[in-house]
Write a protein that holds these residues in place. Sequence first.
Motif, PDB file in Angstrom:
ATOM      1  N   HIS A  95       2.367   2.485  -8.882  1.00 22.65           N
ATOM      2  CA  HIS A  95       1.320   2.918  -7.969  1.00 22.65           C
ATOM      3  C   HIS A  95       0.040   3.165  -8.776  1.00 22.65           C
ATOM      4  N   GLN A 131      -3.273   3.730  -2.326  1.00 18.44           N
ATOM      5  CA  GLN A 131      -3.622   2.780  -3.371  1.00 18.44           C
ATOM      6  C   GLN A 131      -2.797   1.503  -3.223  1.00 18.44           C
ATOM      7  N   GLU A 148      -2.789   4.766  -9.139  1.00 17.09           N
ATOM      8  CA  GLU A 148      -3.315   5.988  -8.534  1.00 17.09           C
ATOM      9  C   GLU A 148      -4.811   5.930  -8.266  1.00 17.09           C
ATOM     10  N   SER A 149      -5.199   6.355  -7.060  1.00 11.64           N
ATOM     11  CA  SER A 149      -6.624   6.503  -6.768  1.00 11.64           C
ATOM     12  C   SER A 149      -7.101   7.917  -7.068  1.00 11.64           C
ATOM     13  N   HIS A 188      -5.197  10.050   0.203  1.00  6.64           N
ATOM     14  CA  HIS A 188      -5.528   8.917  -0.655  1.00  6.64           C
ATOM     15  C   HIS A 188      -4.353   7.943  -0.714  1.00  6.64           C
ATOM     16  N   SER A 194       0.845  -1.189   0.000  1.00  4.31           N
ATOM     17  CA  SER A 194       0.000   0.000   0.000  1.00  4.31           C
ATOM     18  C   SER A 194       0.883   1.242   0.000  1.00  4.31           C
TER      19      SER A 194
END
Length: 297
Positions: A278, A195, A280-281, A193, A146
């Motif tokens: 990553h 992800q 991305e969110s 945030h 994470s």
Amino acid sequence: MTALTLPDIAVQDIRTALPLDWVGMCNIALPLLFQGNRLRASADAGVSLDDGSARGIHMSRLYLALEIFEQQPLSPGLLRQVLEDFLASHAGLSTAAYLNLRFDLLLKRPALVSPLAGWKAHPITLSAQLKDEMFHVELFVQLDYSSTCPCSAALARQLIQQQFLSDFDNRPLSHEAVLAWLGSAEGVVATPHSQRSVAKLQVRLREGSDAFPIVELIDQAEAALGTAVQTAVKRADEQAFALANGQNLMFCEDAARRLHLALRSLEGISGFKLRVEHAESLHAHDAVAESRWCWNG
């Protein structure tokens, strides 16, 4: 009745004489013995076809050479033995042999706080090559973790500060009031945030290595990142995971640097390259970083 000899098309003359870099088979179902367990694997096996006048190679000989994996534990020495068998069965045709093995390694991981534990599957690839009497092995490992954005965390903290100023403007502060505010949805108005992210690690084993440092590689990488994804959890574990994320804020560049330093300290390897992604969110695209050490190509 005269018995007919089975035709061997592979030795027949061809119109165009041309050597080939790689000829073989892909996705061969194969069992492997590793750390006392039998694993389901997939293999790619091949050799060079240096004799350009030959129609083809003897693929069945490669296939049969793989049967040794049913009896002997997986090791760098065993890979070399198989590649030597490839070349011995193609004397005069080939000078290079190749073998890729793909499998999932199941590792049981404890929860962060509670006594729970669960299984994680790590995709593994072993690539071995014997060419010009030079043997080398590469190990590819993929793991999930994470990542929480440092910029997003800073912006969330600022919004919380602003909300605090608004809610407590011209009001006397008390320990009880502030504590209640910090535990309320009205107080913590923003969260950073994060992800699920993936690290793809490829290392080259030192010459003479007698084992695959797969578990050691995973352990050191997860320790460096600090936020490996979990399996079975209780609320206490989820809270501990939230704490780990808060204490390990990282951009993809940070994750790549952490892993680079961790891999540099791993014994038994002569070089590596790594890639972190990553998902991305915030954005509809991924953030990616790469690094390498003593790695050409």
